[in-house]
Design a protein around this motif. Structure first.
Motif, PDB file in Angstrom:
ATOM      1  N   ARG A  54       1.013  -1.177   0.033  1.00 29.85           N
ATOM      2  CA  ARG A  54      -0.100  -0.021   0.102  1.00 29.85           C
ATOM      3  C   ARG A  54       1.054   1.157   0.024  1.00 29.85           C
ATOM      4  O   ARG A  54       2.154   1.238  -0.222  1.00 29.85           O
ATOM      5  CB  ARG A  54      -1.009   0.031   1.307  1.00 29.85           C
ATOM      6  CG  ARG A  54      -1.828  -1.429   1.316  1.00 29.85           C
ATOM      7  CD  ARG A  54      -2.833  -1.446   2.364  1.00 29.85           C
ATOM      8  NE  ARG A  54      -2.220  -1.224   3.667  1.00 29.85           N
ATOM      9  CZ  ARG A  54      -2.900  -1.215   4.862  1.00 29.85           C
ATOM     10  NH1 ARG A  54      -3.961  -0.948   4.885  1.00 29.85           N
ATOM     11  NH2 ARG A  54      -1.870  -1.313   6.119  1.00 29.85           N
ATOM     12  N   ILE A  55       0.491   2.311   0.033  1.00 34.03           N
ATOM     13  CA  ILE A  55       1.286   3.543   0.048  1.00 34.03           C
ATOM     14  C   ILE A  55       1.995   3.727   1.308  1.00 34.03           C
ATOM     15  O   ILE A  55       2.984   4.173   1.147  1.00 34.03           O
ATOM     16  CB  ILE A  55       0.157   4.762  -0.200  1.00 34.03           C
ATOM     17  CG1 ILE A  55       1.190   5.997  -1.084  1.00 34.03           C
ATOM     18  CG2 ILE A  55      -0.430   5.244   0.988  1.00 34.03           C
ATOM     19  CD1 ILE A  55       0.499   7.136  -1.708  1.00 34.03           C
ATOM     20  N   ASP A  82      -4.572  -0.330  -1.219  1.00 30.48           N
ATOM     21  CA  ASP A  82      -5.081   0.583  -0.080  1.00 30.48           C
ATOM     22  C   ASP A  82      -6.788   0.574  -0.087  1.00 30.48           C
ATOM     23  O   ASP A  82      -7.279   0.732   1.052  1.00 30.48           O
ATOM     24  CB  ASP A  82      -4.687   2.090  -0.778  1.00 30.48           C
ATOM     25  CG  ASP A  82      -3.591   2.033  -0.504  1.00 30.48           C
ATOM     26  OD1 ASP A  82      -2.739   2.546   0.427  1.00 30.48           O
ATOM     27  OD2 ASP A  82      -2.673   1.807  -1.486  1.00 30.48           O
ATOM     28  N   VAL A  83      -7.316   0.053  -1.096  1.00 31.05           N
ATOM     29  CA  VAL A  83      -8.677  -0.272  -0.928  1.00 31.05           C
ATOM     30  C   VAL A  83      -9.049  -1.477  -0.824  1.00 31.05           C
ATOM     31  O   VAL A  83      -9.999  -2.154  -0.006  1.00 31.05           O
ATOM     32  CB  VAL A  83      -9.372   0.322  -2.455  1.00 31.05           C
ATOM     33  CG1 VAL A  83     -10.944  -0.050  -2.644  1.00 31.05           C
ATOM     34  CG2 VAL A  83      -9.118   1.808  -2.795  1.00 31.05           C
ATOM     35  N   TRP A  84      -8.326  -2.299  -1.476  1.00 24.30           N
ATOM     36  CA  TRP A  84      -8.659  -4.048  -1.371  1.00 24.30           C
ATOM     37  C   TRP A  84      -8.566  -4.292   0.194  1.00 24.30           C
ATOM     38  O   TRP A  84      -9.396  -5.216   0.543  1.00 24.30           O
ATOM     39  CB  TRP A  84      -7.545  -4.502  -2.251  1.00 24.30           C
ATOM     40  CG  TRP A  84      -8.202  -6.032  -2.782  1.00 24.30           C
ATOM     41  CD1 TRP A  84      -9.530  -6.765  -2.619  1.00 24.30           C
ATOM     42  CD2 TRP A  84      -7.472  -6.968  -3.271  1.00 24.30           C
ATOM     43  NE1 TRP A  84      -9.582  -8.034  -2.903  1.00 24.30           N
ATOM     44  CE2 TRP A  84      -8.288  -8.145  -3.455  1.00 24.30           C
ATOM     45  CE3 TRP A  84      -6.080  -7.467  -3.799  1.00 24.30           C
ATOM     46  CZ2 TRP A  84      -7.650  -9.530  -3.646  1.00 24.30           C
ATOM     47  CZ3 TRP A  84      -5.770  -8.397  -4.235  1.00 24.30           C
ATOM     48  CH2 TRP A  84      -6.513  -9.677  -4.317  1.00 24.30           C
ATOM     49  N   GLU A  93      -5.591  -1.881  10.136  1.00 21.20           N
ATOM     50  CA  GLU A  93      -5.484  -0.628  10.125  1.00 21.20           C
ATOM     51  C   GLU A  93      -5.625  -0.021   8.532  1.00 21.20           C
ATOM     52  O   GLU A  93      -4.582  -0.486   8.027  1.00 21.20           O
ATOM     53  CB  GLU A  93      -4.186   0.234  10.845  1.00 21.20           C
ATOM     54  CG  GLU A  93      -4.600   1.662  10.856  1.00 21.20           C
ATOM     55  CD  GLU A  93      -3.195   2.325  11.517  1.00 21.20           C
ATOM     56  OE1 GLU A  93      -3.139   3.360  11.651  1.00 21.20           O
ATOM     57  OE2 GLU A  93      -2.596   1.382  12.331  1.00 21.20           O
ATOM     58  N   GLN A  94      -6.588   0.669   8.246  1.00 18.06           N
ATOM     59  CA  GLN A  94      -6.812   1.226   6.964  1.00 18.06           C
ATOM     60  C   GLN A  94      -6.166   2.581   6.517  1.00 18.06           C
ATOM     61  O   GLN A  94      -5.825   3.375   7.297  1.00 18.06           O
ATOM     62  CB  GLN A  94      -8.304   1.159   6.652  1.00 18.06           C
ATOM     63  CG  GLN A  94      -8.959  -0.171   6.618  1.00 18.06           C
ATOM     64  CD  GLN A  94      -8.578  -1.252   6.035  1.00 18.06           C
ATOM     65  OE1 GLN A  94      -7.937  -1.158   4.845  1.00 18.06           O
ATOM     66  NE2 GLN A  94      -8.581  -2.556   6.367  1.00 18.06           N
ATOM     67  N   VAL A  95      -6.096   2.572   5.154  1.00 13.65           N
ATOM     68  CA  VAL A  95      -5.577   3.978   4.712  1.00 13.65           C
ATOM     69  C   VAL A  95      -6.461   4.770   4.093  1.00 13.65           C
ATOM     70  O   VAL A  95      -7.255   4.345   3.183  1.00 13.65           O
ATOM     71  CB  VAL A  95      -4.582   3.709   3.598  1.00 13.65           C
ATOM     72  CG1 VAL A  95      -3.874   4.860   3.007  1.00 13.65           C
ATOM     73  CG2 VAL A  95      -3.365   2.746   3.979  1.00 13.65           C
ATOM     74  N   SER A  96      -6.997   5.916   4.772  1.00 15.94           N
ATOM     75  CA  SER A  96      -7.788   6.636   4.300  1.00 15.94           C
ATOM     76  C   SER A  96      -7.519   7.469   3.154  1.00 15.94           C
ATOM     77  O   SER A  96      -6.479   7.444   2.885  1.00 15.94           O
ATOM     78  CB  SER A  96      -8.459   7.860   5.606  1.00 15.94           C
ATOM     79  OG  SER A  96      -7.202   8.607   5.862  1.00 15.94           O
ATOM     80  N   PHE A 100      -3.939   8.768   2.211  1.00 18.59           N
ATOM     81  CA  PHE A 100      -3.375   8.467   0.886  1.00 18.59           C
ATOM     82  C   PHE A 100      -2.996   9.822   0.327  1.00 18.59           C
ATOM     83  O   PHE A 100      -1.545   9.897  -0.314  1.00 18.59           O
ATOM     84  CB  PHE A 100      -4.637   7.798   0.030  1.00 18.59           C
ATOM     85  CG  PHE A 100      -3.966   7.146  -1.136  1.00 18.59           C
ATOM     86  CD1 PHE A 100      -3.467   5.970  -1.339  1.00 18.59           C
ATOM     87  CD2 PHE A 100      -4.371   7.885  -2.414  1.00 18.59           C
ATOM     88  CE1 PHE A 100      -3.052   5.491  -2.507  1.00 18.59           C
ATOM     89  CE2 PHE A 100      -3.847   7.577  -3.680  1.00 18.59           C
ATOM     90  CZ  PHE A 100      -3.216   6.161  -3.580  1.00 18.59           C
ATOM     91  N   GLU A 101      -3.662  10.798   0.357  1.00 16.05           N
ATOM     92  CA  GLU A 101      -3.143  11.960  -0.317  1.00 16.05           C
ATOM     93  C   GLU A 101      -2.033  12.532   0.367  1.00 16.05           C
ATOM     94  O   GLU A 101      -0.799  13.024  -0.235  1.00 16.05           O
ATOM     95  CB  GLU A 101      -4.269  13.140  -0.275  1.00 16.05           C
ATOM     96  CG  GLU A 101      -4.032  14.486  -1.024  1.00 16.05           C
ATOM     97  CD  GLU A 101      -5.043  15.383  -1.404  1.00 16.05           C
ATOM     98  OE1 GLU A 101      -4.797  16.508  -1.598  1.00 16.05           O
ATOM     99  OE2 GLU A 101      -6.377  14.913  -0.690  1.00 16.05           O
TER     100      GLU A 101
END
Length: 204
Positions: A54-55, A82-84, A93-96, A100-101
């Motif tokens: 992911r990023i 990042d979405v999957w 823990e997810q990347v919002s 991401f930006e």
């Protein structure tokens, strides 16, 4: 000319079993296109794709894998995981979109400050070969970030998400992926041709 591709497994595809470390995916097709079209020009293609990235993972290895090689051109493909991960591993823990930006801006700022590389940004492709899938409903917010930072950093945008969605809407029944995410030969060809059409001038 040194051209560096960095991203996740879609970029990595087959590189660890390849003596040239380029792989068998879209990076190989782009490599072969330019090497054969311009036989008198010296190209060095580097594949720095790592499966599952992911990023946040790119940020951890950015100096070593993106900045230190000092490429003339850097092509970045990130966002699918990042979405999957929001779908297949919601406990992580997810990347919002906001994170991401923020991270993407930081990575590109480093490229601008530390190298003279031309920047190419690839949109993430698809999650499931269904325009209405949950993944494809979530992806546009991340695609929008990539389009925004491409303008901000005067980068070339490769509209791979748009190309894949347009293909799916045609509904010809011919698959692009092996599992809804990872490319078969046709999906790699669509990525490569979209890249060449959008960014090929950067290598001339």
């Amino acid at each position: 000319m040194k051209v560096l591709f960095i991203g996740d497994s879609i970029t990595e595809w087959g590189r660890h079993g390849d003596p040239e470390d380029i792989g068998t995916g879209y990076v190989r097709l782009i490599h072969d296109y330019f090497v054969t079209l311009y036989p008198n020009k010296q190209f060095t293609f580097l594949n720095r794709g790592v499966g599952g990235n992911r990023i946040t993972d790119l940020a951890e290895r950015w100096q070593q894998d993106a900045i230190a090689p000092n490429p003339d051109v850097i092509s970045i493909s990130i966002g699918i995981n990042d979405v999957w991960r929001q779908i297949d591993h919601p406990e992580m823990e997810q990347v919002s979109v906001k994170q991401f930006e923020h991270l993407y801006v930081d990575l590109l700022t480093q490229v601008k400050e530390k190298t003279n590389a031309k920047i190419i940004l690839m949109e993430p492709t698809v999650i499931d070969e269904d325009v209405e899938s949950r993944g494809n409903q979530l992806l546009p917010n991340y695609v929008a970030v990539i389009r925004k930072v491409a303008q901000q950093f005067d980068a070339t945008l490769v509209p791979t998400h748009r190309a894949f969605i347009d293909y799916l809407k045609a509904n010809n029944g011919y698959k692009l992926t092996t599992d809804g995410v990872h490319m078969n030969s046709t999906g790699n060809m669509l990525m490569a041709t979209t890249w060449i059409q959008a960014a090929g001038e950067r290598l001339k």
